[in-house]
Motif scaffolding. Sequence first.
Motif, PDB file in Angstrom:
ATOM      1  N   GLU A  67       0.792  -1.226   0.000  1.00  0.00           N
ATOM      2  CA  GLU A  67       0.000   0.000   0.000  1.00  0.00           C
ATOM      3  C   GLU A  67       0.828   1.282   0.000  1.00  0.00           C
ATOM      4  O   GLU A  67       0.272   2.368   0.103  1.00  0.00           O
ATOM      5  N   SER A  68       2.130   1.184  -0.110  1.00  0.00           N
ATOM      6  CA  SER A  68       2.950   2.377   0.048  1.00  0.00           C
ATOM      7  C   SER A  68       3.170   3.107  -1.267  1.00  0.00           C
ATOM      8  O   SER A  68       2.807   2.628  -2.349  1.00  0.00           O
ATOM      9  N   ALA A  69       3.822   4.267  -1.156  1.00  0.00           N
ATOM     10  CA  ALA A  69       4.186   5.028  -2.355  1.00  0.00           C
ATOM     11  C   ALA A  69       5.193   4.282  -3.212  1.00  0.00           C
ATOM     12  O   ALA A  69       5.385   4.618  -4.386  1.00  0.00           O
ATOM     13  N   GLU A  70       5.824   3.249  -2.659  1.00  0.00           N
ATOM     14  CA  GLU A  70       6.830   2.465  -3.379  1.00  0.00           C
ATOM     15  C   GLU A  70       6.253   1.174  -3.964  1.00  0.00           C
ATOM     16  O   GLU A  70       6.978   0.231  -4.244  1.00  0.00           O
ATOM     17  N   ARG A  71       4.951   1.161  -4.159  1.00  0.00           N
ATOM     18  CA  ARG A  71       4.254  -0.031  -4.643  1.00  0.00           C
ATOM     19  C   ARG A  71       4.830  -0.556  -5.952  1.00  0.00           C
ATOM     20  O   ARG A  71       5.082  -1.759  -6.105  1.00  0.00           O
ATOM     21  N   ASP A  72       5.051   0.319  -6.924  1.00  0.00           N
ATOM     22  CA  ASP A  72       5.577  -0.118  -8.220  1.00  0.00           C
ATOM     23  C   ASP A  72       6.974  -0.725  -8.072  1.00  0.00           C
ATOM     24  O   ASP A  72       7.304  -1.730  -8.715  1.00  0.00           O
ATOM     25  N   VAL A  73       7.793  -0.080  -7.256  1.00  0.00           N
ATOM     26  CA  VAL A  73       9.154  -0.578  -7.022  1.00  0.00           C
ATOM     27  C   VAL A  73       9.095  -1.966  -6.395  1.00  0.00           C
ATOM     28  O   VAL A  73       9.847  -2.882  -6.758  1.00  0.00           O
ATOM     29  N   SER A  74       8.183  -2.130  -5.444  1.00  0.00           N
ATOM     30  CA  SER A  74       8.033  -3.405  -4.750  1.00  0.00           C
ATOM     31  C   SER A  74       7.591  -4.518  -5.701  1.00  0.00           C
ATOM     32  O   SER A  74       8.065  -5.657  -5.596  1.00  0.00           O
ATOM     33  N   HIS A  75       6.685  -4.192  -6.643  1.00  0.00           N
ATOM     34  CA  HIS A  75       6.302  -5.192  -7.640  1.00  0.00           C
ATOM     35  C   HIS A  75       7.511  -5.647  -8.448  1.00  0.00           C
ATOM     36  O   HIS A  75       7.700  -6.838  -8.695  1.00  0.00           O
ATOM     37  N   ALA A  76       8.327  -4.683  -8.870  1.00  0.00           N
ATOM     38  CA  ALA A  76       9.508  -5.023  -9.664  1.00  0.00           C
ATOM     39  C   ALA A  76      10.485  -5.863  -8.849  1.00  0.00           C
ATOM     40  O   ALA A  76      11.067  -6.835  -9.350  1.00  0.00           O
ATOM     41  N   LYS A 120       6.632   6.547 -13.509  1.00  0.00           N
ATOM     42  CA  LYS A 120       7.336   7.798 -13.233  1.00  0.00           C
ATOM     43  C   LYS A 120       6.853   8.477 -11.958  1.00  0.00           C
ATOM     44  O   LYS A 120       7.556   9.292 -11.379  1.00  0.00           O
ATOM     45  N   GLU A 121       5.623   8.159 -11.534  1.00  0.00           N
ATOM     46  CA  GLU A 121       5.051   8.754 -10.334  1.00  0.00           C
ATOM     47  C   GLU A 121       4.546   7.648  -9.404  1.00  0.00           C
ATOM     48  O   GLU A 121       4.021   6.640  -9.856  1.00  0.00           O
ATOM     49  N   PRO A 122       4.689   7.843  -8.090  1.00  0.00           N
ATOM     50  CA  PRO A 122       4.140   6.863  -7.147  1.00  0.00           C
ATOM     51  C   PRO A 122       2.620   6.962  -7.087  1.00  0.00           C
ATOM     52  O   PRO A 122       2.028   7.938  -7.561  1.00  0.00           O
ATOM     53  N   PRO A 123       1.942   5.965  -6.505  1.00  0.00           N
ATOM     54  CA  PRO A 123       0.483   6.032  -6.367  1.00  0.00           C
ATOM     55  C   PRO A 123       0.059   7.242  -5.538  1.00  0.00           C
ATOM     56  O   PRO A 123       0.800   7.716  -4.673  1.00  0.00           O
ATOM     57  N   SER A 124      -1.147   7.724  -5.780  1.00  0.00           N
ATOM     58  CA  SER A 124      -1.665   8.877  -5.043  1.00  0.00           C
ATOM     59  C   SER A 124      -2.024   8.476  -3.612  1.00  0.00           C
ATOM     60  O   SER A 124      -2.181   7.290  -3.290  1.00  0.00           O
ATOM     61  N   ALA A 125      -2.190   9.487  -2.762  1.00  0.00           N
ATOM     62  CA  ALA A 125      -2.572   9.227  -1.367  1.00  0.00           C
ATOM     63  C   ALA A 125      -3.925   8.538  -1.290  1.00  0.00           C
ATOM     64  O   ALA A 125      -4.140   7.650  -0.451  1.00  0.00           O
ATOM     65  N   ALA A 126      -4.860   8.934  -2.154  1.00  0.00           N
ATOM     66  CA  ALA A 126      -6.184   8.311  -2.145  1.00  0.00           C
ATOM     67  C   ALA A 126      -6.100   6.836  -2.514  1.00  0.00           C
ATOM     68  O   ALA A 126      -6.754   5.980  -1.905  1.00  0.00           O
ATOM     69  N   ASP A 127      -5.288   6.529  -3.507  1.00  0.00           N
ATOM     70  CA  ASP A 127      -5.108   5.132  -3.902  1.00  0.00           C
ATOM     71  C   ASP A 127      -4.474   4.330  -2.773  1.00  0.00           C
ATOM     72  O   ASP A 127      -4.854   3.173  -2.525  1.00  0.00           O
ATOM     73  N   ARG A 128      -3.516   4.927  -2.082  1.00  0.00           N
ATOM     74  CA  ARG A 128      -2.826   4.211  -1.011  1.00  0.00           C
ATOM     75  C   ARG A 128      -3.776   3.873   0.138  1.00  0.00           C
ATOM     76  O   ARG A 128      -3.650   2.817   0.768  1.00  0.00           O
ATOM     77  N   GLN A 129      -4.728   4.741   0.423  1.00  0.00           N
ATOM     78  CA  GLN A 129      -5.693   4.457   1.483  1.00  0.00           C
ATOM     79  C   GLN A 129      -6.554   3.248   1.123  1.00  0.00           C
ATOM     80  O   GLN A 129      -6.813   2.362   1.963  1.00  0.00           O
ATOM     81  N   ARG A 130      -6.998   3.193  -0.106  1.00  0.00           N
ATOM     82  CA  ARG A 130      -7.796   2.055  -0.565  1.00  0.00           C
ATOM     83  C   ARG A 130      -6.978   0.760  -0.512  1.00  0.00           C
ATOM     84  O   ARG A 130      -7.469  -0.291  -0.080  1.00  0.00           O
ATOM     85  N   LEU A 131      -5.729   0.846  -0.947  1.00  0.00           N
ATOM     86  CA  LEU A 131      -4.854  -0.321  -0.929  1.00  0.00           C
ATOM     87  C   LEU A 131      -4.600  -0.800   0.500  1.00  0.00           C
ATOM     88  O   LEU A 131      -4.502  -2.007   0.757  1.00  0.00           O
ATOM     89  N   ARG A 132      -4.499   0.143   1.428  1.00  0.00           N
ATOM     90  CA  ARG A 132      -4.224  -0.214   2.825  1.00  0.00           C
ATOM     91  C   ARG A 132      -5.366  -1.043   3.415  1.00  0.00           C
ATOM     92  O   ARG A 132      -5.118  -2.019   4.140  1.00  0.00           O
ATOM     93  N   HIS A 133      -6.608  -0.678   3.118  1.00  0.00           N
ATOM     94  CA  HIS A 133      -7.748  -1.441   3.628  1.00  0.00           C
ATOM     95  C   HIS A 133      -7.704  -2.878   3.127  1.00  0.00           C
ATOM     96  O   HIS A 133      -7.934  -3.831   3.885  1.00  0.00           O
ATOM     97  N   ARG A 134      -7.409  -3.036   1.848  1.00  0.00           N
ATOM     98  CA  ARG A 134      -7.349  -4.395   1.280  1.00  0.00           C
ATOM     99  C   ARG A 134      -6.197  -5.190   1.884  1.00  0.00           C
ATOM    100  O   ARG A 134      -6.333  -6.390   2.156  1.00  0.00           O
ATOM    101  N   MET A 135      -5.071  -4.530   2.078  1.00  0.00           N
ATOM    102  CA  MET A 135      -3.898  -5.221   2.610  1.00  0.00           C
ATOM    103  C   MET A 135      -4.146  -5.697   4.042  1.00  0.00           C
ATOM    104  O   MET A 135      -3.783  -6.828   4.400  1.00  0.00           O
ATOM    105  N   HIS A 136      -4.775  -4.860   4.853  1.00  0.00           N
ATOM    106  CA  HIS A 136      -5.073  -5.255   6.230  1.00  0.00           C
ATOM    107  C   HIS A 136      -5.976  -6.481   6.256  1.00  0.00           C
ATOM    108  O   HIS A 136      -5.732  -7.438   7.013  1.00  0.00           O
ATOM    109  N   ALA A 137      -7.000  -6.454   5.431  1.00  0.00           N
ATOM    110  CA  ALA A 137      -7.922  -7.590   5.391  1.00  0.00           C
ATOM    111  C   ALA A 137      -7.215  -8.864   4.946  1.00  0.00           C
ATOM    112  O   ALA A 137      -7.449  -9.952   5.499  1.00  0.00           O
ATOM    113  N   ALA A 138      -6.326  -8.756   3.961  1.00  0.00           N
ATOM    114  CA  ALA A 138      -5.650  -9.943   3.424  1.00  0.00           C
ATOM    115  C   ALA A 138      -4.702 -10.570   4.430  1.00  0.00           C
ATOM    116  O   ALA A 138      -4.579 -11.799   4.505  1.00  0.00           O
TER     117      ALA A 138
END
Length: 347
Positions: A10-19, A64-82
Amino acid sequence: MRVVILCGGESAERDVSHASGRSVARALLERGHTVTLVDPAAEAPVLAGPLRAGDTVEESAVGKEPPSAADRQRLRHRMHAALTGGPVLELLRGAELVFLALHGGWGEDGHVQALLEMARLPFTGADSAACAAAWHKARAQAVLGAAGLPVANRVPWWPGTREVPRAARELVAAGPVVVKPVEGGSSVSVHRVDSLPELERVAAEAHADEERLVEPFLPGREFTVGVVGGQALPVVEIELTTPLFDYAAKYQPGGVSEVCPARVPGDFARRLQDMAVRAHRALGFGAEAYSRTDFRCDAQGAPMCIDVNALPGLTATSLLPLAATGANWSYPELIQRIVDLAQPSAR
């Protein structure tokens, strides 16, 4: 071994983490492990697997850009549940090892490590306490300074709650400063500031709940040193084409030149390596962990510790794998060493 790789997150480094996760998967497959690639923040968390030797893993580009703050909040909810129930948690329980290729956010601040510790699941890298200690830059630098390591002057500041602190004004009056989040990685939201009006503008753009760190801009050379277990790897010099080693410079072609081993005198290289090992230990990283300490030199050429990374990048262009090549380790060998450190006998 049966290995589940956690990446994305869920972080701003999501793309880097995928790679990183996909690079790690290829290395583990080459070493004969069975691999499942999981992004706990994705709608469909299982990205691939179980994979076995001979299977292919697709590349993942870093945007070129990290995910937005709004996207990160949504991702965080899913990550906690998983991570707290359901099929992802059962998949983790069925693994012999969880390889953490998460960068930033819950993956690097100790949250995920604490969950895995409570579930008694083996994982790679440092424990939750060490990750938390390294993640908050102001506190980490206070620990490093108390341990006798050189750190720059710094002023913590909550931009959304009050005016520019006097100490920060004094730093700006003395010369350029760097403003960065006290928590975060990949140089996201890092700014060089040359004047008080510019500092106020940067502050106005910051979220009220995001603490910032103001510290002098160090104009000298930049280096980084990886530590795997207790062993310091060869020094890497980061030759910048921009004033700061920011997100774009790190992950886009041509943004930076990285030299390993760094072209420095032997005693200077040994000094940096010694400081990296001392920083590693001061923040509580044990024999099972790996880290990467970043240094920048002041105008007189004296190196300052600016950051310690608990889960440094493992992409094809990342600095820790580059340092490993300087030690004559292949990329799969580096990944296997990280796996070996996580074994109970190594802890």
